[in-house]
Design an enzyme around this catalytic site. Structure first.
Site, PDB file in Angstrom:
ATOM      1  N   HIS A   1       9.835  51.988  17.470  1.00 44.28           N
ATOM      2  CA  HIS A   1       9.765  50.594  17.819  1.00 44.28           C
ATOM      3  C   HIS A   1       8.995  49.789  17.068  1.00 44.28           C
ATOM      4  O   HIS A   1       8.031  49.124  17.529  1.00 44.28           O
ATOM      5  CB  HIS A   1       9.482  50.501  19.441  1.00 44.28           C
ATOM      6  CG  HIS A   1      10.579  51.254  20.103  1.00 44.28           C
ATOM      7  ND1 HIS A   1      10.187  50.802  21.644  1.00 44.28           N
ATOM      8  CD2 HIS A   1      11.542  52.082  20.196  1.00 44.28           C
ATOM      9  CE1 HIS A   1      11.247  51.775  22.137  1.00 44.28           C
ATOM     10  NE2 HIS A   1      12.126  52.213  21.219  1.00 44.28           N
TER      11      HIS A   1
ATOM     12  N   GLN B   1      11.530  56.036  13.053  1.00 43.67           N
ATOM     13  CA  GLN B   1      12.134  54.791  12.887  1.00 43.67           C
ATOM     14  C   GLN B   1      11.783  53.925  12.090  1.00 43.67           C
ATOM     15  O   GLN B   1      12.031  52.787  11.650  1.00 43.67           O
ATOM     16  CB  GLN B   1      12.310  54.175  14.014  1.00 43.67           C
ATOM     17  CG  GLN B   1      13.247  54.743  15.240  1.00 43.67           C
ATOM     18  CD  GLN B   1      13.067  54.083  16.745  1.00 43.67           C
ATOM     19  OE1 GLN B   1      12.509  52.968  16.765  1.00 43.67           O
ATOM     20  NE2 GLN B   1      13.470  54.759  17.592  1.00 43.67           N
TER      21      GLN B   1
ATOM     22  N   GLU C   1      19.487  42.883  24.834  1.00 44.52           N
ATOM     23  CA  GLU C   1      19.413  41.367  25.307  1.00 44.52           C
ATOM     24  C   GLU C   1      19.500  40.724  23.952  1.00 44.52           C
ATOM     25  O   GLU C   1      19.141  41.201  22.887  1.00 44.52           O
ATOM     26  CB  GLU C   1      17.965  41.008  25.679  1.00 44.52           C
ATOM     27  CG  GLU C   1      17.662  41.964  27.249  1.00 44.52           C
ATOM     28  CD  GLU C   1      16.287  41.368  27.701  1.00 44.52           C
ATOM     29  OE1 GLU C   1      15.988  41.929  28.650  1.00 44.52           O
ATOM     30  OE2 GLU C   1      15.865  40.673  27.027  1.00 44.52           O
TER      31      GLU C   1
ATOM     32  N   TYR D   1       9.354  37.387  27.698  1.00 48.15           N
ATOM     33  CA  TYR D   1      10.706  38.063  27.963  1.00 48.15           C
ATOM     34  C   TYR D   1      10.754  39.310  29.081  1.00 48.15           C
ATOM     35  O   TYR D   1      11.761  39.767  29.018  1.00 48.15           O
ATOM     36  CB  TYR D   1      11.467  38.270  26.730  1.00 48.15           C
ATOM     37  CG  TYR D   1      11.594  37.029  25.880  1.00 48.15           C
ATOM     38  CD1 TYR D   1      12.626  36.134  26.087  1.00 48.15           C
ATOM     39  CD2 TYR D   1      10.563  36.283  25.172  1.00 48.15           C
ATOM     40  CE1 TYR D   1      12.911  34.927  25.648  1.00 48.15           C
ATOM     41  CE2 TYR D   1      10.742  34.823  24.676  1.00 48.15           C
ATOM     42  CZ  TYR D   1      11.881  34.385  24.828  1.00 48.15           C
ATOM     43  OH  TYR D   1      12.081  33.145  24.237  1.00 48.15           O
TER      44      TYR D   1
ATOM     45  N   TYR E   1      15.170  56.847  29.650  1.00 44.15           N
ATOM     46  CA  TYR E   1      15.880  57.836  28.853  1.00 44.15           C
ATOM     47  C   TYR E   1      16.014  58.830  29.800  1.00 44.15           C
ATOM     48  O   TYR E   1      17.062  59.769  29.907  1.00 44.15           O
ATOM     49  CB  TYR E   1      15.472  58.224  27.749  1.00 44.15           C
ATOM     50  CG  TYR E   1      15.432  56.846  26.654  1.00 44.15           C
ATOM     51  CD1 TYR E   1      16.881  56.490  26.134  1.00 44.15           C
ATOM     52  CD2 TYR E   1      14.440  56.148  26.239  1.00 44.15           C
ATOM     53  CE1 TYR E   1      16.837  55.291  25.415  1.00 44.15           C
ATOM     54  CE2 TYR E   1      14.489  55.244  25.300  1.00 44.15           C
ATOM     55  CZ  TYR E   1      15.562  54.677  25.072  1.00 44.15           C
ATOM     56  OH  TYR E   1      15.814  53.818  24.108  1.00 44.15           O
TER      57      TYR E   1
END
Length: 374
Positions: free
Chosen positions: A152, A89, A245, A255, A266
């Site tokens: 991430h 990513q 979210e 959070y 997953y």
């Protein structure tokens, strides 16, 4: 053989007779619109910025910074992009202009970076744009410690009205890091344009928390924007399987990831049985199942008065654009748009021309404008 020929001719006729995308009309509950293709043949475009001269900058995750002039993608990329790694990513991520770009020609890039033997991380560099090259490139932020995953990185950035830069760093696929406040992963960092902790950061008097932290407990933020009225920074983040979210980024808030979530792992195994707990900020809105949100913008233009103040969110997994009508901090209406387009929406931007702009996450990625159907 004749049958194949007839099929090919028939398909050719269908394709030839199908209306061009710019001629198709799409409907929402409040407005009718069409898509204009501004540019294509971009390799996984990730972020978009609007320059004062009317051109645009687009990042490609593969490591190129591209420029669009007069609706034409320039063949040669902007030179001088800092060294980065393209892995999973990670790659070249966000681009954002300094609030005083007109005077100082300064911009900021977020990207994945690797040091052999030490792993990868999210970095932010500051640079000056001179024509079609970057100069005075300087790394101003590096999330530490590095990790060995290629997931991430987050990387979304936004400026507040005081000129401080908010940088999202993901949990790097190692969920427990999001609750470790001596670890830069899994939170939002608030910086000066020199990369120093911004004055008034909530943890500067706590030696157990890194001074740049503004929030923590964030999994993987890939959308960030400033509210046009309140000036607060809004974000969204990927959940695991479920639990995407929307949050308002407020000083010192936790959070909750991974102590609370509306999603599951997953593998199908529960991560926690809690969706809320004391000391944790609940999301303003969440999705279950996941839509994989990416990019977000409040609509503030004049082209669609019916959309004034609505929040638009792109979706990768569900391949759509979501419109949220918000009153104060409550979502009053949710509408899915462009579901038939079949494209992963990576970024959503409010353009200075009054149009919404979209990026699609494909090897042949596109830049679209949403304009009124006329």
């Amino acid at each position: 053989m004749r049958t194949c020929k007839r099929l090919i001719l028939g398909l050719s006729f269908v394709l030839a007779s199908a209306p061009a995308l710019s001629e198709q009309t799409f409907s929402s509950d409040k407005a009718e619109f069409r898509l204009e293709t501004v540019a294509q043949n971009l390799e996984h475009p990730w972020s978009l910025a609007f320059l004062p001269d009317g051109s645009q900058l687009v990042t490609e995750r593969e490591g190129r910074l591209r420029r669009i002039r007069d609706g034409k993608l320039q063949e040669e990329p902007v030179s001088g992009v800092p060294d980065l790694v393209v892995s999973g990513q990670g790659g070249l991520l966000d681009v954002i202009l300094h609030p005083e770009f007109d005077d100082n020609r300064t911009l900021f890039l977020s990207y994945a970076h690797k040091i052999s033997g030490e792993g990868m991380t999210t970095r932010v560099a500051r640079a000056k744009l001179e024509g079609d090259r970057l100069s005075d490139v300087e790394v101003i932020f590096e999330a530490l410690p590095r990790g060995n995953t290629s997931r991430h990185f987050a990387g979304r950035m936004e400026f507040d009205r005081d000129g401080y830069l908010y940088v999202a760093v993901g949990d790097r696929g190692e969920m427990d890091r999001a609750q470790k406040t001596d670890d830069d992963a899994g939170g939002v960092h608030r910086l000066t344009t020199d990369g120093k902790p911004a004055p008034g950061n909530p943890f500067t008097d706590d030696p157990s928390v890194n001074d740049t932290f503004f929030t923590y407990g964030n999994r993987n933020i890939q959308g960030m924007t400033i509210h046009p009225d309140t000036g607060e920074i809004w974000s969204h983040e990927h959940g695991p399987r479920g639990g995407d979210e929307i949050n308002i980024i407020r000083a010192g808030n936790n959070y909750g990831w991974p102590d609370v979530t509306y999603g599951i792992d997953y593998s199908g195994v529960p991560i926690t049985d809690r969706t809320t707990m004391e000391g944790v900020t609940d999301p303003l809105h969440y999705w279950d199942p996941s839509i994989a949100p990416s990019g977000m913008a409040f609509y503030t233009g004049d082209e669609f008065p019916e959309w004034q103040g609505d929040l638009f969110v792109g979706a990768l997994k569900m391949q759509k654009l979501v419109r949220l009508s918000i009153e104060n901090e409550d979502v009053k209406e949710e509408e899915d748009l462009l579901e038939g387009l079949g494209e992963r929406i990576r970024d959503v931007r409010m353009g200075p021309d009054g149009a919404l702009w979209l990026l699609t996450d494909h090897s042949d990625g596109k830049v679209y404008r949403i304009v009124p159907a006329e």
